[in-house]
Motif scaffolding. Structure first.
Motif, PDB file in Angstrom:
ATOM      1  N   GLY A 110      17.292 -29.463  12.608  1.00 30.46           N
ATOM      2  CA  GLY A 110      16.904 -29.819  11.520  1.00 30.46           C
ATOM      3  C   GLY A 110      16.159 -28.585  10.512  1.00 30.46           C
ATOM      4  O   GLY A 110      16.118 -28.469   9.339  1.00 30.46           O
ATOM      5  N   ALA A 111      15.520 -27.650  11.424  1.00 28.91           N
ATOM      6  CA  ALA A 111      14.481 -26.559  10.724  1.00 28.91           C
ATOM      7  C   ALA A 111      15.632 -25.792  10.219  1.00 28.91           C
ATOM      8  O   ALA A 111      15.386 -25.085   9.271  1.00 28.91           O
ATOM      9  N   LEU A 112      16.870 -25.656  10.812  1.00 28.03           N
ATOM     10  CA  LEU A 112      17.774 -24.590  10.339  1.00 28.03           C
ATOM     11  C   LEU A 112      18.902 -25.186   9.064  1.00 28.03           C
ATOM     12  O   LEU A 112      19.004 -24.396   8.139  1.00 28.03           O
ATOM     13  N   ARG A 113      18.629 -26.708   8.927  1.00 32.33           N
ATOM     14  CA  ARG A 113      19.403 -27.276   7.804  1.00 32.33           C
ATOM     15  C   ARG A 113      18.410 -27.282   6.568  1.00 32.33           C
ATOM     16  O   ARG A 113      19.109 -27.765   5.729  1.00 32.33           O
ATOM     17  N   ARG A 114      17.280 -27.210   6.856  1.00 29.46           N
ATOM     18  CA  ARG A 114      16.327 -27.717   5.852  1.00 29.46           C
ATOM     19  C   ARG A 114      16.278 -26.286   5.005  1.00 29.46           C
ATOM     20  O   ARG A 114      15.938 -25.319   5.252  1.00 29.46           O
ATOM     21  N   VAL A 115      16.838 -26.582   3.711  1.00 28.31           N
ATOM     22  CA  VAL A 115      16.997 -25.786   2.764  1.00 28.31           C
ATOM     23  C   VAL A 115      15.459 -25.126   2.266  1.00 28.31           C
ATOM     24  O   VAL A 115      15.002 -25.805   1.216  1.00 28.31           O
ATOM     25  N   ILE A 116      14.923 -24.289   2.711  1.00 32.13           N
ATOM     26  CA  ILE A 116      13.569 -23.880   2.038  1.00 32.13           C
ATOM     27  C   ILE A 116      13.566 -22.594   1.517  1.00 32.13           C
ATOM     28  O   ILE A 116      14.318 -21.379   1.764  1.00 32.13           O
ATOM     29  N   GLY A 117      13.147 -22.643   0.102  1.00 33.19           N
ATOM     30  CA  GLY A 117      13.289 -21.174  -0.788  1.00 33.19           C
ATOM     31  C   GLY A 117      14.457 -21.365  -1.792  1.00 33.19           C
ATOM     32  O   GLY A 117      14.839 -20.436  -2.405  1.00 33.19           O
ATOM     33  N   GLY A 118      15.529 -22.173  -1.440  1.00 37.12           N
ATOM     34  CA  GLY A 118      16.739 -22.301  -2.217  1.00 37.12           C
ATOM     35  C   GLY A 118      17.763 -21.619  -1.365  1.00 37.12           C
ATOM     36  O   GLY A 118      17.625 -21.067  -0.040  1.00 37.12           O
ATOM     37  N   PRO A 119      19.061 -21.776  -1.537  1.00 40.35           N
ATOM     38  CA  PRO A 119      20.005 -21.327  -0.870  1.00 40.35           C
ATOM     39  C   PRO A 119      20.340 -19.733  -0.423  1.00 40.35           C
ATOM     40  O   PRO A 119      20.503 -19.474   0.912  1.00 40.35           O
ATOM     41  N   GLU A 120      19.820 -19.273  -1.432  1.00 36.77           N
ATOM     42  CA  GLU A 120      20.051 -17.637  -1.069  1.00 36.77           C
ATOM     43  C   GLU A 120      18.980 -17.157  -0.133  1.00 36.77           C
ATOM     44  O   GLU A 120      19.191 -16.457   0.973  1.00 36.77           O
ATOM     45  N   VAL A 121      17.854 -17.748  -0.308  1.00 35.94           N
ATOM     46  CA  VAL A 121      16.689 -17.415   0.624  1.00 35.94           C
ATOM     47  C   VAL A 121      17.027 -18.030   2.185  1.00 35.94           C
ATOM     48  O   VAL A 121      16.822 -17.389   3.082  1.00 35.94           O
ATOM     49  N   MET A 122      17.651 -19.106   2.139  1.00 27.82           N
ATOM     50  CA  MET A 122      18.068 -19.568   3.483  1.00 27.82           C
ATOM     51  C   MET A 122      19.333 -18.939   4.221  1.00 27.82           C
ATOM     52  O   MET A 122      19.123 -18.835   5.174  1.00 27.82           O
ATOM     53  N   ARG A 123      20.084 -18.718   3.236  1.00 27.44           N
ATOM     54  CA  ARG A 123      21.185 -17.582   4.017  1.00 27.44           C
ATOM     55  C   ARG A 123      20.812 -16.368   4.384  1.00 27.44           C
ATOM     56  O   ARG A 123      21.284 -16.111   5.497  1.00 27.44           O
ATOM     57  N   ASP A 124      19.797 -15.686   3.751  1.00 33.57           N
ATOM     58  CA  ASP A 124      19.176 -14.446   4.018  1.00 33.57           C
ATOM     59  C   ASP A 124      18.451 -14.894   5.500  1.00 33.57           C
ATOM     60  O   ASP A 124      18.446 -13.802   6.558  1.00 33.57           O
ATOM     61  N   GLN A 125      17.751 -15.745   5.253  1.00 36.26           N
ATOM     62  CA  GLN A 125      16.861 -16.234   6.633  1.00 36.26           C
ATOM     63  C   GLN A 125      17.945 -16.634   8.057  1.00 36.26           C
ATOM     64  O   GLN A 125      17.589 -15.938   9.024  1.00 36.26           O
ATOM     65  N   LEU A 126      18.819 -17.278   7.758  1.00 32.59           N
ATOM     66  CA  LEU A 126      19.960 -17.695   8.912  1.00 32.59           C
ATOM     67  C   LEU A 126      20.616 -16.241   9.474  1.00 32.59           C
ATOM     68  O   LEU A 126      20.633 -16.010  10.488  1.00 32.59           O
ATOM     69  N   ASN A 127      20.885 -15.333   8.438  1.00 33.58           N
ATOM     70  CA  ASN A 127      21.516 -14.164   8.872  1.00 33.58           C
ATOM     71  C   ASN A 127      20.539 -12.999   9.493  1.00 33.58           C
ATOM     72  O   ASN A 127      20.826 -12.649  10.565  1.00 33.58           O
ATOM     73  N   TYR A 128      19.243 -13.238   9.266  1.00 35.07           N
ATOM     74  CA  TYR A 128      18.258 -12.450   9.925  1.00 35.07           C
ATOM     75  C   TYR A 128      18.109 -13.267  11.204  1.00 35.07           C
ATOM     76  O   TYR A 128      17.865 -12.323  12.216  1.00 35.07           O
ATOM     77  N   LEU A 129      18.149 -14.236  11.202  1.00 34.18           N
ATOM     78  CA  LEU A 129      17.957 -15.010  12.548  1.00 34.18           C
ATOM     79  C   LEU A 129      19.007 -14.581  13.774  1.00 34.18           C
ATOM     80  O   LEU A 129      18.885 -14.301  14.888  1.00 34.18           O
ATOM     81  N   LYS A 130      20.183 -14.300  13.149  1.00 38.15           N
ATOM     82  CA  LYS A 130      21.275 -13.807  13.727  1.00 38.15           C
ATOM     83  C   LYS A 130      21.241 -12.572  14.514  1.00 38.15           C
ATOM     84  O   LYS A 130      21.377 -12.291  15.271  1.00 38.15           O
ATOM     85  N   ASN A 131      20.765 -11.610  13.344  1.00 34.19           N
ATOM     86  CA  ASN A 131      20.642 -10.254  13.914  1.00 34.19           C
ATOM     87  C   ASN A 131      19.394 -10.232  14.877  1.00 34.19           C
ATOM     88  O   ASN A 131      19.324  -9.462  15.849  1.00 34.19           O
ATOM     89  N   MET A 132      18.289 -11.172  14.675  1.00 34.54           N
ATOM     90  CA  MET A 132      17.132 -10.799  15.582  1.00 34.54           C
ATOM     91  C   MET A 132      17.799 -11.298  17.240  1.00 34.54           C
ATOM     92  O   MET A 132      17.269 -10.872  18.309  1.00 34.54           O
ATOM     93  N   ALA A 133      18.621 -12.353  16.981  1.00 37.39           N
ATOM     94  CA  ALA A 133      19.209 -12.941  18.400  1.00 37.39           C
ATOM     95  C   ALA A 133      20.048 -11.898  19.158  1.00 37.39           C
ATOM     96  O   ALA A 133      20.350 -12.209  20.290  1.00 37.39           O
ATOM     97  N   LEU A 134      20.514 -10.774  18.397  1.00 38.76           N
ATOM     98  CA  LEU A 134      21.172 -10.016  19.345  1.00 38.76           C
ATOM     99  C   LEU A 134      20.345  -8.884  19.774  1.00 38.76           C
ATOM    100  O   LEU A 134      20.905  -8.178  20.753  1.00 38.76           O
ATOM    101  N   ARG A 135      19.124  -8.847  19.755  1.00 36.97           N
ATOM    102  CA  ARG A 135      18.025  -7.908  20.390  1.00 36.97           C
ATOM    103  C   ARG A 135      18.014  -8.470  22.059  1.00 36.97           C
ATOM    104  O   ARG A 135      17.948  -9.794  22.159  1.00 36.97           O
ATOM    105  N   HIS A 136      17.901  -7.717  22.857  1.00 34.11           N
ATOM    106  CA  HIS A 136      17.953  -7.863  24.039  1.00 34.11           C
ATOM    107  C   HIS A 136      16.709  -8.734  24.733  1.00 34.11           C
ATOM    108  O   HIS A 136      16.804  -9.394  25.752  1.00 34.11           O
ATOM    109  N   HIS A 137      15.659  -8.718  23.810  1.00 33.06           N
ATOM    110  CA  HIS A 137      14.512  -9.223  24.191  1.00 33.06           C
ATOM    111  C   HIS A 137      14.211 -10.587  23.420  1.00 33.06           C
ATOM    112  O   HIS A 137      12.992 -11.407  23.580  1.00 33.06           O
TER     113      HIS A 137
END
Length: 286
Positions: A173-200
């Motif tokens: 639900g935290a990822l589907r809740r659109v906070i700040g509008g669609p563009e802000v949310m898209r950037d946030q989810l992409n950032y989350l994916k990039n952070m998930a690529l870090r080994h730690h």
């Protein structure tokens, strides 16, 4: 980037060592105060890790009483000195209060967090964080900017030579809740994916299909430290303040809750796919 020193952890270590030395001499607090000349209230506050100003002469008086070896005395003075240092978060006392979460994050080796409403603060973009703080329009714009700045500063722990290992379990639900509008949310989810690529950093999504779990009471953070003698703590944020819990039964309860939530969450690979699915659903949103 080396880890900054956590004054709070240093106070806790000093408290533990002085208590150990006193108990090794079979001395009660009152007897230690009488024989050392250090006020009982001072010894008590030091051993409870609540003393903010510790005088070197008091440390010497206690070290003399406890027959501390030269290396022990030196270590006590070093801990006393380090307990007085200020981290960057000291400039944000109005936001963090007396006990700052970044103080503990500074030396944490493992950070396990469960979040059910928003993306965890350490994984937020500035724009997403701004939208979170603007919710309800109760803060002035200057206050929003200051809070965002402080939140972004916390991320410096990921730039250390040995960064903290973060395990984040985030409700779908935290990822589907659109906070700040669609563009802000898209950037946030992409950032989350990039952070998930870090080994730690491990990110797991708790899907709606998981149903009930032990973390339904709300978000929390478990912080572990590299030195075994530094006991883990739990941070629980409330509407008015943050609570720090370190009693064994509290640690056990929250550790169990996190383990249960993580156990029913998606794997990191499947979580990555779900984030992609949510991103695709946002592509058609203007």
């Amino acid at each position: 980037m080396q880890s900054p020193i956590s004054p709070t952890l240093r106070r806790r270590r000093l408290a533990r060592e002085l208590r150990r030395l006193r108990e090794s001499r079979n001395l009660k607090l009152a007897a230690a105060a009488k024989e050392s000349g250090v006020p009982l209230s001072t010894i008590s506050s030091i051993e409870n890790a609540t003393a903010r100003r510790i005088r070197p002469r008091d440390i010497d008086a206690l070290a003399d009483l406890y027959d501390a070896a030269s290396q022990e005395r030196e270590a006590l003075h070093e801990l006393t000195s380090e307990s007085k240092q200020s981290g960057w978060w000291s400039s944000y006392k109005d936001l963090f209060g007396g006990n700052a979460l970044p103080d503990f994050e500074a030396e944490a080796s493992v950070i396990r967090t469960f979040e059910g409403l928003t993306v965890p603060g350490l994984l937020q973009t500035p724009e997403y964080a701004s939208a979170v703080f603007r919710a309800g329009r109760v803060l002035e714009e200057a206050d929003v900017e200051r809070r965002v700045q402080a939140r972004m500063e916390r991320k410096s722990i990921f730039n250390r030579i040995k960064p903290a290992h973060m395990v984040a379990v985030i409700d779908e639900g935290a990822l589907r809740r659109v906070i700040g509008g669609p563009e802000v949310m898209r950037d946030q989810l992409n950032y989350l994916k990039n952070m998930a690529l870090r080994h730690h950093i491990d990110i797991q999504v708790l899907p709606y299909s998981a149903g009930a779990h032990l973390a339904l009471a709300g978000p929390f953070v478990l912080l572990g430290f590299p030195t075994p003698k530094d006991m883990p703590i739990v941070y629980v944020e409330t509407a008015v303040d943050g609570l720090y819990l370190d009693a064994p039964e509290e640690l056990e309860r929250y550790t169990l809750a996190f383990g249960n939530a993580q156990g029913v969450a998606l794997s990191t690979a499947l979580s990555f796919q779900l984030i992609d699915d949510i991103l695709r659903s946002l592509e058609s949103t203007p």
